[in-house]
Write an enzyme that holds these catalytic residues in place. Sequence first.
Site, mmCIF file in Angstrom:
data_model
loop_
_atom_site.group_PDB
_atom_site.id
_atom_site.type_symbol
_atom_site.label_atom_id
_atom_site.label_comp_id
_atom_site.label_asym_id
_atom_site.label_seq_id
_atom_site.Cartn_x
_atom_site.Cartn_y
_atom_site.Cartn_z
ATOM 1 N N CYS A 136 -0.750 0.975 -1.140
ATOM 2 C CA CYS A 136 -0.295 2.334 -1.457
ATOM 3 C C CYS A 136 -1.407 3.383 -1.445
ATOM 4 O O CYS A 136 -1.255 4.437 -0.799
ATOM 5 C CB CYS A 136 0.412 2.361 -2.808
ATOM 6 S SG CYS A 136 1.316 0.880 -3.250
ATOM 7 N N ARG B 5 -4.746 -10.889 -4.160
ATOM 8 C CA ARG B 5 -4.476 -10.874 -5.600
ATOM 9 C C ARG B 5 -4.908 -12.203 -6.212
ATOM 10 O O ARG B 5 -4.708 -13.266 -5.615
ATOM 11 C CB ARG B 5 -2.990 -10.620 -5.870
ATOM 12 C CG ARG B 5 -2.533 -9.265 -5.377
ATOM 13 C CD ARG B 5 -1.083 -8.996 -5.663
ATOM 14 N NE ARG B 5 -0.631 -7.789 -4.983
ATOM 15 C CZ ARG B 5 0.632 -7.386 -4.929
ATOM 16 N NH1 ARG B 5 1.575 -8.115 -5.520
ATOM 17 N NH2 ARG B 5 0.959 -6.284 -4.297
ATOM 18 N N GLN C 125 1.664 -7.721 3.442
ATOM 19 C CA GLN C 125 2.889 -7.015 3.077
ATOM 20 C C GLN C 125 3.370 -6.155 4.239
ATOM 21 O O GLN C 125 2.568 -5.541 4.932
ATOM 22 C CB GLN C 125 2.646 -6.119 1.861
ATOM 23 C CG GLN C 125 2.455 -6.862 0.563
ATOM 24 C CD GLN C 125 2.348 -5.897 -0.604
ATOM 25 O OE1 GLN C 125 1.587 -4.941 -0.562
ATOM 26 N NE2 GLN C 125 3.117 -6.142 -1.650
ATOM 27 N N ASP D 108 4.471 -3.184 4.415
ATOM 28 C CA ASP D 108 4.515 -2.019 3.554
ATOM 29 C C ASP D 108 4.894 -0.761 4.318
ATOM 30 O O ASP D 108 4.513 -0.592 5.478
ATOM 31 C CB ASP D 108 3.132 -1.788 2.932
ATOM 32 C CG ASP D 108 3.161 -1.970 1.420
ATOM 33 O OD1 ASP D 108 4.253 -1.866 0.844
ATOM 34 O OD2 ASP D 108 2.095 -2.205 0.838
ATOM 35 N N HIS E 104 5.488 3.657 3.296
ATOM 36 C CA HIS E 104 5.565 4.710 2.291
ATOM 37 C C HIS E 104 6.073 5.978 2.959
ATOM 38 O O HIS E 104 5.605 6.360 4.032
ATOM 39 C CB HIS E 104 4.206 4.940 1.635
ATOM 40 C CG HIS E 104 3.719 3.744 0.880
ATOM 41 N ND1 HIS E 104 2.934 2.766 1.459
ATOM 42 C CD2 HIS E 104 3.945 3.357 -0.396
ATOM 43 C CE1 HIS E 104 2.695 1.827 0.560
ATOM 44 N NE2 HIS E 104 3.295 2.156 -0.561
ATOM 45 N N LYS F 90 14.309 1.971 -8.878
ATOM 46 C CA LYS F 90 14.112 1.128 -7.696
ATOM 47 C C LYS F 90 15.359 0.323 -7.381
ATOM 48 O O LYS F 90 16.238 0.122 -8.232
ATOM 49 C CB LYS F 90 12.930 0.180 -7.896
ATOM 50 C CG LYS F 90 13.116 -0.822 -9.022
ATOM 51 C CD LYS F 90 11.954 -1.809 -9.090
ATOM 52 C CE LYS F 90 12.179 -2.840 -10.200
ATOM 53 N NZ LYS F 90 11.184 -3.921 -10.167
ATOM 54 N N HIS G 246 8.131 3.918 -1.959
ATOM 55 C CA HIS G 246 7.533 2.653 -1.540
ATOM 56 C C HIS G 246 8.664 1.757 -1.047
ATOM 57 O O HIS G 246 9.719 1.701 -1.672
ATOM 58 C CB HIS G 246 6.863 1.926 -2.707
ATOM 59 C CG HIS G 246 5.859 2.714 -3.462
ATOM 60 N ND1 HIS G 246 4.512 2.428 -3.428
ATOM 61 C CD2 HIS G 246 5.989 3.772 -4.301
ATOM 62 C CE1 HIS G 246 3.864 3.264 -4.211
ATOM 63 N NE2 HIS G 246 4.730 4.089 -4.755
#
Length: 591
Positions: free
Chosen positions: A287, A316, A334, A336, A338, A418, A464
């Site tokens: 992000c 992580r 990911q 991902d 945005h 979400k 997101h």
Amino acid sequence: MAKPTPPVHLPRTSESEKLKRIRHTASHVMAMAVQKLFPKAKVTLGPWIEDGFYYDFDHPEPFTEADLKAIYKEMVNIIKRKLPVIREEVTREEAMRRIQALNEPYKLEILAGIQEPITIYHLGDEWWDLCAGPHLENVGELNPDAIALESVAGAYWRGDERNPMLQRIYGTAWETPEQLQAYLHQKQEALRRDHRRLGQELDLFSIQEQAGGGLVFWHPKGARMRLLIENYWREAHLRAGYELLYTPHLAHLDLWQTSGHLDFYRESMFEAIAVESQAYQLKPMNCPFHVLTYQTRLHSYRELPIRYAELGTVYRYERSGTLHGLMRVRGFTQDDAHIFCLPEQVATEILGVLHLTEQILSDFGFRDYEVHLSTRPDKYVGDDQVWELATQALKDALQTKGWDYQEDVGGGAFYGPKIDLKIRDAIGRLWQCSTIQVDFNLPQRFGLEYVAADGSRQVPIMIHRAIFGSLERFFGILIENYAGDFPLWLAPVQLRFLPVGEQYLGYAQSLASDWQKLGLRVEVDTSGERLGKLIRNAETAKIPVMAIVGAKEVANQTLSVRTRHGGDLGSLPVAEVQARLQQAVQQRQDF
């Protein structure tokens, strides 16, 4: 392709108050049985879990399969006695006195972390434990034929490897024997489909402990599938109006302070790395990098929405005891994206994400979803009016899609509401997959702006979203959903040539070379085995199509074709086999 096993829709504990009481009560009955048969065993924690329950014990000797049978038999005896389950509230001092009388050191530690009221649940007047409930009123309400003890595993006290190793006994309990049998069948199917075993057997990936646990090595066949998935994903996003990004794998520690990750995710982040006396952090999220990309110049409201998408690898820290094949790793990619948009664009953008999610998941064979909408929690950031607008936008998008959903009141993130989407696989299991989150917080933390129609500077709303969740986990789900028997368009090897003698090897290799140039994933079996063994090997490797090459085939420019599930299709011209294979792959159909 063979039809999948019909899904078994079994309720989870969190979905059923009755199952919650059954499993919590069964766990206490099991603990009572253990301490009656093994007086030296000390009890610790014994919660319900989604498919059953467990209890952790400190016992000097390892529990065996024979012990589990004896424990189950004793559980049946206790259930037959129909002991009442009695709730009692006690003071902290009284609880401590009783625990010390039993010499249960773990209970003392548990007691220290409990807030009032402190409750004890008794099974008759013979056994008790600290517990918040809920339970059945009588153990006789349990059906012994709907209970099974499944396994014993090691577990550190409080999940900390610095603490003593305990023995965890897993069990499951249901309302009816039929539900238990359905669950046991599903469990057998899950073992048959285990992505860790199939990943090794099909030579798709490995996790090399020498390189550190939780890090995935993609082997050639798995890498081929990953490339196919990535290319599909990129093309779908470009068609949907996204721009692609590539961002770094680490950044200065200050970035993660600004984003808030140091405050909220520090325990899941690796230690910072020193570079020229400066602290750098491996990224746990993509992000902030997308935020920085947006921030490189001032945008007008006319440019919004701006959609950034990236297959971004993040890192992580996960404890070694929590790692699980591809499902839980320390480095993963990911999918991902945005979206930076105006408040009035949120509903349209959410609907677009739902359309794209449905398209992508459907193409990979997932069409049965469970959808959850999580709303504003007690502690949150942002204006109430914006929260209401965003939440209503999510609801409107789901209603327009015609998707039923469960509302988790107060379950949203502190920065916005979400949608979470769980996909149901071929045997009925649910997997958390796609997520869509509205964020009012990060744009404010980074001071993001756009020039509004009236010339003022305003803060955009950030959405997101991920569809696969991560490539690694989604790949593991694919393996288990198809039991490694992938559809033709997705299979790492779509066709294998089977030359019945060394004199036909060159011809098969020539065909393979030509077809590979057309983008078909084909290979040649060069083992020199007899035909029967060549076919068995191809079937074991789950190759969708086999093409036998012998004297007749070379002379007639034909191939004797077999499919994994259709059997012998007879002799076909080479050009026809090639054309049919290309068409089937393009249309995502069987050969």
